[in-house]
Design a protein around this motif. Sequence first.
Motif, mmCIF file in Angstrom:
data_model
loop_
_atom_site.group_PDB
_atom_site.id
_atom_site.type_symbol
_atom_site.label_atom_id
_atom_site.label_comp_id
_atom_site.label_asym_id
_atom_site.label_seq_id
_atom_site.Cartn_x
_atom_site.Cartn_y
_atom_site.Cartn_z
ATOM 1 N N ARG A 63 0.809 -1.215 0.000
ATOM 2 C CA ARG A 63 0.000 0.000 0.000
ATOM 3 C C ARG A 63 0.846 1.271 0.000
ATOM 4 N NH1 ARG A 63 -5.391 -0.635 1.989
ATOM 5 N NH2 ARG A 63 -5.448 1.628 1.945
ATOM 6 N N GLY A 64 2.145 1.152 0.285
ATOM 7 C CA GLY A 64 2.994 2.335 0.343
ATOM 8 C C GLY A 64 2.686 3.226 1.520
ATOM 9 N N ILE A 65 2.320 2.603 2.663
ATOM 10 C CA ILE A 65 2.002 3.359 3.870
ATOM 11 C C ILE A 65 2.651 2.679 5.062
ATOM 12 C CG2 ILE A 65 -0.197 4.316 3.090
ATOM 13 C CD1 ILE A 65 -1.578 1.969 4.549
ATOM 14 N N SER A 66 2.831 3.433 6.133
ATOM 15 C CA SER A 66 3.284 2.853 7.394
ATOM 16 C C SER A 66 2.059 2.659 8.276
ATOM 17 C CB SER A 66 4.279 3.782 8.091
ATOM 18 O OG SER A 66 5.441 3.943 7.312
ATOM 19 N N VAL A 67 1.832 1.421 8.746
ATOM 20 C CA VAL A 67 0.637 1.156 9.545
ATOM 21 C C VAL A 67 0.976 0.647 10.936
ATOM 22 C CG1 VAL A 67 -0.749 0.671 7.499
ATOM 23 C CG2 VAL A 67 0.333 -1.220 8.703
ATOM 24 N N THR A 68 2.247 0.516 11.243
ATOM 25 C CA THR A 68 2.615 0.091 12.591
ATOM 26 C C THR A 68 3.934 0.747 12.984
ATOM 27 O OG1 THR A 68 2.994 -1.816 14.034
ATOM 28 C CG2 THR A 68 3.882 -1.964 11.821
ATOM 29 N N SER A 69 4.092 1.023 14.246
ATOM 30 C CA SER A 69 5.343 1.603 14.725
ATOM 31 C C SER A 69 6.463 0.571 14.605
ATOM 32 C CB SER A 69 5.205 2.039 16.186
ATOM 33 O OG SER A 69 4.219 3.027 16.324
ATOM 34 N N SER A 70 7.627 1.018 14.167
ATOM 35 C CA SER A 70 8.794 0.150 14.077
ATOM 36 C C SER A 70 9.875 0.673 15.013
ATOM 37 C CB SER A 70 9.338 0.113 12.644
ATOM 38 O OG SER A 70 8.386 -0.460 11.765
ATOM 39 N N VAL A 71 10.683 -0.250 15.528
ATOM 40 C CA VAL A 71 11.788 0.117 16.409
ATOM 41 C C VAL A 71 13.090 -0.233 15.723
ATOM 42 C CG1 VAL A 71 12.881 -0.275 18.646
ATOM 43 C CG2 VAL A 71 10.389 -0.322 18.452
ATOM 44 N N MET A 72 14.015 0.707 15.673
ATOM 45 C CA MET A 72 15.312 0.461 15.061
ATOM 46 C C MET A 72 16.413 1.005 15.959
ATOM 47 S SD MET A 72 13.664 1.505 11.543
ATOM 48 C CE MET A 72 12.460 2.242 12.626
ATOM 49 N N GLN A 73 17.466 0.237 16.099
ATOM 50 C CA GLN A 73 18.550 0.608 17.003
ATOM 51 C C GLN A 73 19.890 0.546 16.279
ATOM 52 O OE1 GLN A 73 17.354 -2.490 19.735
ATOM 53 N NE2 GLN A 73 16.856 -1.000 21.313
ATOM 54 N N PHE A 74 20.734 1.535 16.555
ATOM 55 C CA PHE A 74 22.091 1.497 16.014
ATOM 56 C C PHE A 74 22.974 2.420 16.843
ATOM 57 C CE2 PHE A 74 19.897 4.844 13.674
ATOM 58 C CZ PHE A 74 20.812 5.885 13.662
ATOM 59 N N ASP A 75 24.273 2.267 16.669
ATOM 60 C CA ASP A 75 25.247 3.100 17.370
ATOM 61 C C ASP A 75 25.815 4.137 16.408
ATOM 62 O OD1 ASP A 75 25.041 1.681 19.791
ATOM 63 O OD2 ASP A 75 26.417 0.155 19.067
ATOM 64 N N TYR A 76 26.009 5.351 16.919
ATOM 65 C CA TYR A 76 26.572 6.412 16.090
ATOM 66 C C TYR A 76 27.275 7.420 16.988
ATOM 67 C CZ TYR A 76 26.916 9.875 12.328
ATOM 68 O OH TYR A 76 27.390 10.761 11.377
ATOM 69 N N GLU A 77 28.554 7.621 16.702
ATOM 70 C CA GLU A 77 29.370 8.606 17.427
ATOM 71 C C GLU A 77 29.243 8.466 18.943
ATOM 72 O OE1 GLU A 77 28.680 12.562 15.953
ATOM 73 O OE2 GLU A 77 29.923 12.186 14.185
ATOM 74 N N GLY A 78 29.347 7.214 19.408
ATOM 75 C CA GLY A 78 29.355 6.962 20.838
ATOM 76 C C GLY A 78 27.990 6.956 21.498
ATOM 77 N N LYS A 79 26.923 7.068 20.701
ATOM 78 C CA LYS A 79 25.576 7.058 21.247
ATOM 79 C C LYS A 79 24.831 5.808 20.761
ATOM 80 C CE LYS A 79 25.614 11.269 23.160
ATOM 81 N NZ LYS A 79 27.012 11.646 22.907
ATOM 82 N N ARG A 80 23.986 5.252 21.636
ATOM 83 C CA ARG A 80 23.076 4.171 21.245
ATOM 84 C C ARG A 80 21.736 4.810 20.930
ATOM 85 N NH1 ARG A 80 22.328 -1.282 22.147
ATOM 86 N NH2 ARG A 80 24.479 -1.351 21.394
ATOM 87 N N ILE A 81 21.352 4.718 19.671
ATOM 88 C CA ILE A 81 20.156 5.411 19.193
ATOM 89 C C ILE A 81 19.012 4.423 19.027
ATOM 90 C CG2 ILE A 81 19.197 6.796 17.308
ATOM 91 C CD1 ILE A 81 22.142 7.702 16.797
ATOM 92 N N ASN A 82 17.874 4.758 19.600
ATOM 93 C CA ASN A 82 16.647 3.982 19.440
ATOM 94 C C ASN A 82 15.638 4.857 18.698
ATOM 95 O OD1 ASN A 82 17.089 1.524 21.377
ATOM 96 N ND2 ASN A 82 17.669 3.308 22.590
ATOM 97 N N ILE A 83 15.361 4.501 17.440
ATOM 98 C CA ILE A 83 14.393 5.257 16.647
ATOM 99 C C ILE A 83 13.072 4.505 16.637
ATOM 100 C CG2 ILE A 83 13.827 6.229 14.392
ATOM 101 C CD1 ILE A 83 16.724 6.259 13.689
ATOM 102 N N LEU A 84 11.990 5.200 16.898
ATOM 103 C CA LEU A 84 10.660 4.622 16.771
ATOM 104 C C LEU A 84 9.952 5.357 15.642
ATOM 105 C CD1 LEU A 84 11.595 4.227 19.854
ATOM 106 C CD2 LEU A 84 9.222 3.616 20.239
ATOM 107 N N ASP A 85 9.835 4.678 14.514
ATOM 108 C CA ASP A 85 9.160 5.236 13.337
ATOM 109 C C ASP A 85 7.675 4.943 13.478
ATOM 110 O OD1 ASP A 85 8.521 6.245 10.863
ATOM 111 O OD2 ASP A 85 9.049 4.422 9.794
#
Length: 522
Positions: A63-85
């Motif tokens: 459908r080309g849409i986002s219908v649920t929240s996604s969780v993504m984690q990665f490290d960048y420049e000494g930080k642990r980043i948790n993105i919730l799209d």
Amino acid sequence: MTLSQDVATRRTFAIISHPDAGKTTITEQLLLFGGVVRQAGTVKAKKSGNFAKSDWMEIEQKRGISVTSSVMQFDYEGKRINILDTPGHEDFSEDTYRTLMAVDSAVMVIDSAKGIEPQTKKLFQICKMRGIPIFTFMNKLDRDGRDPLDLIAELEEVLGIEGYPMNWPIGMGKELKGLYDRYHKRVALFRADSDETTYLPLDENGDISDDQPLKTNSWYQDARDNIELIEDAGNQFDMDKIASGDQTPVFFGSALANFGVKTFLETYLQFAPQPAAHHTQEDDDVEPTDDQFSGFVFKIQANMDPKHRDRIAFVRICSGMFKHGMDVTLGRTGKTMRLSNVTQFMADTRENVDTAVAGDIIGLYDTGNYQIGDTIYTGKHKLQFEKLPQFTPELFVRVSAKNVMKQKSFHKGIQQLVQEGAIQLYTSYTTGDYILGAVGQLQFEVFQFRMKNEYNSDVVMEPMGHKIARWIDPEQLDERMSSSRNLLVKDLNEEPLFLFENQFAERWFKDKYPDVTLTAKL
């Protein structure tokens, strides 16, 4: 590293926007910088097949849409980043609202051609209510858009928040030349044929050197004039206001062209808050560095791995450290639960995790023990975090299995998908029919698609239209109160409620039964 040092590296944020503002695309670029993906996908990738990593469900790709929240984690420049799209579509606001309870800041993506749209305004208000710091990314600068000064003014006029431009566009659309980066004191040059960005330093007067061709460009001169105006009459940068959600740093760029996103990420990490205290129903604040482990379930997702028909409870860790195999107490039941099968996320892919700290999002393999809003904790001191938002449905359908021979998969599918919280399940008092309630029509379409594709169960939906749901105290209930205008049903907790045809029917009921108390919330 001590617990407090570990917690200090966490940055957990949600990305919010109106549909099609570019929220998922900017998420993909952030994952690219984090080394999680080699090529950024897009939401609408039917031809290339390179879908957004965060849009992992089949229906999202179709459908080309986002219908649920996604969780993504990665490290960048000494930080642990948790993105919730989060899903931008308003029919899935409840999922987004609950997700906002699990973050420490939010990134608001705005289409620079359209400005602030209705769904952005709604989500902003939730962030404002919670005092969540907000960072703004004015997207789609590679297309013709509105005057940047108007966009900044609209933040204050429509949302009531001060805007502080961290950079400023030099041109727009086909005339996009670059960004005047007032924070880093440089100019970023835009090249449509390259992902590499060239930077020109600014001198003590805030200007580029005379030998640069851009120096005499009219778009550059316009940007310089606007910057002077902002310096003289604009808002002053105020960290206290940012922390309280009263001022938002504003970045311009193009997620699709991957221009300005890296600068945004690096600057965001300098100012975004680390995990904060969480409030409990006992009117206490739980600090992230407390030794006692605690967290709450803000989302449940079925069939992230279709081969195993699994169910995952998403938990925001509020305090302490998770350790593999630890025992916790489930606050709602008082039961002891062993956390032995725990994962961290990259949208639909997961890795087993041995440790995690406050600010992190972990996934618990769930066989039906957890519910949205559950608190888990260690120690003898009982905890219960604040209740998560829950919407009263407005649209209703009767649902049944198309093939009566597949009742088992039909019932299993309904029970599991209902636990995710996007739709509500009710049962008719008299006939036992299943009735689904939702905030918007799209939720029914997603439900129907997933029942067929994940549970091999075609369903028949009979629309019932808009209804007004009102709960009634069981002690006040007389089944003879039910009529064609106010259908009597019960919810998952066996609590009775009426589905009123309209406000007139509700008023008529109240006049007839003045001693009966009706409530709108679960």
